[in-house]
Write a protein that holds these residues in place. Structure first.
Motif, PDB file in Angstrom:
ATOM      1  N   GLU A 142       1.234  -1.129   0.003  1.00 13.21           N
ATOM      2  CA  GLU A 142       0.427   0.268  -0.328  1.00 13.21           C
ATOM      3  C   GLU A 142       1.152   0.971   0.065  1.00 13.21           C
ATOM      4  N   ALA A 143       2.593   1.685   0.974  1.00 11.36           N
ATOM      5  CA  ALA A 143       2.351   2.802   0.767  1.00 11.36           C
ATOM      6  C   ALA A 143       3.114   2.829  -0.470  1.00 11.36           C
ATOM      7  N   THR A 163       1.852  -5.814  -9.919  1.00  6.23           N
ATOM      8  CA  THR A 163       0.778  -6.174 -10.307  1.00  6.23           C
ATOM      9  C   THR A 163       0.227  -5.094  -8.666  1.00  6.23           C
ATOM     10  N   ASP A 164      -1.351  -5.036  -9.045  1.00  4.15           N
ATOM     11  CA  ASP A 164      -2.325  -3.830  -8.546  1.00  4.15           C
ATOM     12  C   ASP A 164      -2.929  -4.603  -7.145  1.00  4.15           C
ATOM     13  N   ARG A 165      -2.452  -5.990  -6.953  1.00  2.00           N
ATOM     14  CA  ARG A 165      -3.257  -6.613  -6.461  1.00  2.00           C
ATOM     15  C   ARG A 165      -2.458  -7.109  -5.389  1.00  2.00           C
ATOM     16  N   ILE A 166      -3.053  -7.766  -4.305  1.00  2.62           N
ATOM     17  CA  ILE A 166      -2.290  -8.670  -3.214  1.00  2.62           C
ATOM     18  C   ILE A 166      -3.681  -9.390  -2.693  1.00  2.62           C
ATOM     19  N   GLU A 167      -4.031 -10.675  -2.800  1.00  2.00           N
ATOM     20  CA  GLU A 167      -4.368 -11.497  -2.661  1.00  2.00           C
ATOM     21  C   GLU A 167      -3.964 -12.594  -1.295  1.00  2.00           C
ATOM     22  N   VAL A 168      -5.008 -12.306   0.221  1.00  2.00           N
ATOM     23  CA  VAL A 168      -4.474 -13.354   1.455  1.00  2.00           C
ATOM     24  C   VAL A 168      -5.681 -13.928   1.616  1.00  2.00           C
ATOM     25  N   THR A 169      -5.375 -15.377   2.384  1.00  2.00           N
ATOM     26  CA  THR A 169      -6.620 -16.710   2.411  1.00  2.00           C
ATOM     27  C   THR A 169      -6.310 -16.506   3.720  1.00  2.00           C
ATOM     28  N   LEU A 170      -7.581 -16.658   4.440  1.00  2.00           N
ATOM     29  CA  LEU A 170      -7.162 -16.947   5.930  1.00  2.00           C
ATOM     30  C   LEU A 170      -7.609 -18.224   6.585  1.00  2.00           C
ATOM     31  N   MET A 228      -0.986 -15.965   1.452  1.00  2.00           N
ATOM     32  CA  MET A 228      -0.757 -14.937   0.632  1.00  2.00           C
ATOM     33  C   MET A 228      -0.512 -15.900  -0.875  1.00  2.00           C
ATOM     34  N   ALA A 229      -1.103 -15.427  -1.795  1.00  2.00           N
ATOM     35  CA  ALA A 229      -0.184 -15.702  -3.383  1.00  2.00           C
ATOM     36  C   ALA A 229       0.592 -14.734  -3.169  1.00  2.00           C
ATOM     37  N   ALA A 230       1.478 -15.284  -4.691  1.00  2.00           N
ATOM     38  CA  ALA A 230       2.891 -14.951  -4.599  1.00  2.00           C
ATOM     39  C   ALA A 230       3.009 -13.078  -5.821  1.00  2.00           C
ATOM     40  N   ALA A 231       3.411 -12.356  -5.186  1.00  5.73           N
ATOM     41  CA  ALA A 231       3.450 -11.453  -5.497  1.00  5.73           C
ATOM     42  C   ALA A 231       4.553 -10.970  -6.788  1.00  5.73           C
ATOM     43  N   PRO A 232       4.737 -10.389  -7.861  1.00  3.38           N
ATOM     44  CA  PRO A 232       5.628 -10.618  -8.933  1.00  3.38           C
ATOM     45  C   PRO A 232       6.287  -8.886  -8.447  1.00  3.38           C
ATOM     46  N   LEU A 233       7.707  -9.008  -8.751  1.00  8.22           N
ATOM     47  CA  LEU A 233       9.157  -7.890  -9.103  1.00  8.22           C
ATOM     48  C   LEU A 233       8.941  -7.780 -10.356  1.00  8.22           C
ATOM     49  N   ILE A 234       9.834  -6.683  -9.992  1.00  9.05           N
ATOM     50  CA  ILE A 234      10.059  -6.723 -11.931  1.00  9.05           C
ATOM     51  C   ILE A 234      11.436  -5.563 -11.908  1.00  9.05           C
ATOM     52  N   GLU A 235      12.317  -5.791 -12.373  1.00 11.39           N
ATOM     53  CA  GLU A 235      13.112  -4.801 -12.278  1.00 11.39           C
ATOM     54  C   GLU A 235      13.287  -3.791 -13.010  1.00 11.39           C
TER      55      GLU A 235
END
Length: 209
Positions: free
Chosen positions: A67-68, A184-191, A199-206
Motif C-alpha cells: 500500500e505504501a 501487480t496492483d492486487r494482493i491476495e490473502v486467504t485466511l 498469500m498469493a505470490a506477488a511479482p516484482l520486476i527490476e
C-alpha cells in the motif's frame, strides 16, 4: 521521482524465487540459419515473493508495504540474496572486485559496475543502489581511505577528491540492492485459521533508475 529509497524487509523476501531474463530476437533464414540480436544491453530481473508467508503479522506487513508503494506506482530496494555483492554470495567484498575504469588525470567520477563473465563480450551491469557503508575503493591496486571519496547511494556514482593518474585502474567492492517495483496492483490473502493464512505470490520486476 517514482522511487522510494526503502528496502523490502528481509523476512518478507524469504522463500522468494526469481532470476534474470533476456530479450532475444531470432529470425530464421530460408537456408535454415538464424540471425539473433537483442535490444537489451543488460538483463532484467524478475521475482515472486510472499508465497511462503503464513503469519498474519507478516502478511499484514507485506500489505502495508504494498500500500505504501501504491501498488506498481513506486519502486523500492530489494535484496536479491543470490546476487547482492560485487563478489559471489558467499565471498567477502574486497576493493579489487570490480573494475570501474582507468584514470586520465582529470576524471573524478566513476559509476559502480558489476561484470558477469571474463571474456570481452561479458555484460556489465550498472549498479545504482549500493548499500551504505559497504563500498571499498582502490586506485592502482591501493585501497583508498573512506574520507578520500564520496558515494551517492541513490545513483551509484563514486566521486574521488583527486583524479587518478593516467592509466591507474579504479576498482571497487560493494553490496547492493536491486531497484524493483511490484508488477501487480492486487494482493491476495486467504485466511486459513485464526492465526495463520496464505498469500498469493506477488511479482516484482527490476526497474531502470
Amino acid at each position: 521521482m517514482s522511487f522510494h529509497e526503502v528496502r523490502l524487509p528481509a523476512r518478507l523476501a524469504f522463500g522468494s524465487t526469481g532470476g534474470v531474463e533476456r530479450r532475444t530476437e531470432i529470425v530464421t533464414l530460408g537456408s535454415g540459419f538464424e540471425r539473433r540480436s537483442t535490444p537489451w544491453a543488460q538483463g532484467r530481473r524478475r521475482y515472486l515473493i510472499g508465497a511462503n508467508l503464513r503469519s498474519l503479522d507478516d502478511m499484514a506487513a507485506m500489505t502495508d508495504f504494498f500500500e505504501a508503494r501504491h501498488g506498481r506506482l513506486f519502486g523500492f530496494r530489494f535484496r536479491d540474496f543470490f546476487d547482492f555483492k560485487s563478489c559471489g554470495p558467499g565471498g567477502s567484498v574486497t576493493p579489487a572486485d570490480q573494475a570501474l575504469g582507468e584514470g586520465d588525470a582529470a576524471r573524478t567520477t566513476f559509476a559502480l559496475l558489476k561484470r558477469y563473465g571474463d571474456d570481452e563480450t561479458a555484460p556489465e551491469r550498472r549498479i545504482a543502489k549500493p548499500v551504505e557503508g559497504t563500498v571499498r575503493l582502490a586506485v592502482g591496486g591501493v585501497e583508498q581511505p573512506e574520507d578520500s571519496f564520496t558515494v551517492d547511494h541513490i545513483t551509484g556514482l563514486i566521486t574521488l577528491d583527486e583524479p587518478p593518474d593516467v592509466g591507474a585502474v579504479v576498482t571497487a567492492g560493494f553490496e547492493f540492492d536491486t531497484p524493483v517495483r511490484f508488477d501487480t496492483d492486487r494482493i491476495e490473502v486467504t485466511l486459513e485459521s485464526f492465526n495463520a493464512g496464505r498469500m498469493a505470490a506477488a511479482p516484482l520486476i527490476e526497474v531502470r533508475v
